[in-house]
Design an enzyme around this catalytic site. Sequence first.
Site, short mmCIF file in Angstrom:
data_model
loop_
_atom_site.label_atom_id
_atom_site.label_comp_id
_atom_site.label_asym_id
_atom_site.label_seq_id
_atom_site.Cartn_x
_atom_site.Cartn_y
_atom_site.Cartn_z
N LYS A 183 95.78 20.59 76.78
CA LYS A 183 97.08 20.00 77.08
C LYS A 183 98.17 21.01 76.75
O LYS A 183 98.08 21.74 75.76
CB LYS A 183 97.28 18.72 76.26
CG LYS A 183 96.20 17.67 76.44
CD LYS A 183 96.26 17.02 77.80
CE LYS A 183 95.35 15.81 77.88
NZ LYS A 183 95.46 15.13 79.20
N HIS A 316 88.30 11.89 87.36
CA HIS A 316 89.09 11.82 86.13
C HIS A 316 88.38 10.92 85.13
O HIS A 316 88.38 9.70 85.28
CB HIS A 316 90.49 11.30 86.43
CG HIS A 316 91.35 11.16 85.21
ND1 HIS A 316 91.56 9.95 84.58
CD2 HIS A 316 92.03 12.08 84.48
CE1 HIS A 316 92.34 10.13 83.53
NE2 HIS A 316 92.64 11.41 83.44
#
Length: 390
Positions: A183, A316
């Site tokens: 991230k 996902h």
Amino acid sequence: MTSVTGPETRTPETRTLDECVVDAVDVHAFEIPTDGPGGREQDGTLEWDATTLVLVRVHAGGRTGLGYTYGDVSVASFVHSVLTPVVEGGPVSSPPALWERMGARMRNAGRPGAGAMALSAVDVALWDLKARLLGLPLVQLLPAHHDRVPVYGSGGFTNYPLDRLTGQLAGWAEEGIGRVKLKTSRDPDADPRRLTAVRRAVGDGTELFTDANGALGRKEALYWAHRFHDEWDVRWFEEPVGSADLEGLRMLRERGPARLEVAAGEYAFTAQDFANLTEGPAVDCLQADVTRCGGITGVLEVAGLAAVRHLDLSAHCAPAVSAHAFCAVRRLRHLEYFHDHVRVERLLFDGVLSPGGGALRPDTSRPGLGLDVRWADAEPYRVYGVRPPR
């Protein structure tokens, strides 16, 4: 005298698939605390301290199918109040037919968001049930193009200290997973140090992905796209801007480095959401979440759209379901092997899969998804529903 037994006199266990209808639906939700620093995790735009799994079970013919989604506990209430009345008494033989009925029932309740997640969980459970009634692993019930789904390791939260960040991503690389993602973009000034440490830890032979979770503006995202690619050989930039900013995604795809792919789609709930992302197109690789996009029936629709638009489709999260569902995607790219979901699924279910050779291969020795709920382990985390009797 020969006795004739009609469908109405047969026991549930002796009815044919065409004769089976859904006898009952039960719904549960479990809230699992995160294991991040101080009990919290962060990405570019969100901080959270728990992950909630909403579990749906459907029963017919003496068998039980299960499905789930990740969302707020309110999704469980949506299943119970809006979708259960449609599904009970419905035909087990055709999950897409019940999918259509649920979609119609949801019109005024709200299809995107929580509604789509509720629909997804029920749809997965119906497919699992059908496969179990037929004694087949789910992957063999679907129009499978593949027997395995490549994965990439995903976690690397923005509040991880460097040692945990590098240890997590390097650990996946050492296990033979050739792609890892962290991230970024909560504190862009901190990202160069984080990326340098990660690149050093995973080596030059591991593909490096980044995910901004929509934290950046268009020009800022373009600046970082070039830096990510030029300085750390990043090949994947997920949601550099918000996924609803289709013009921004198209701009980044057109003006960013040629070898840096722009990806989005995890928050697409309806077929039109995916169609919007493929126009232009706005992405180099489309993403879909089986627990948000309408379940397995929804994934099959998106797979056809991706193929027509000459785009690969990436799964996902939700690895235990996605490993089966995305074998049916012709233009399959890979699956996000997400740290939080891996933890939750291992805690709540028996039969979860582990990567081998950088991929998840469905277990064809077990019917359906091959999952069984570990009720005793799940019970301390319950926030909705009642534990079934033994």
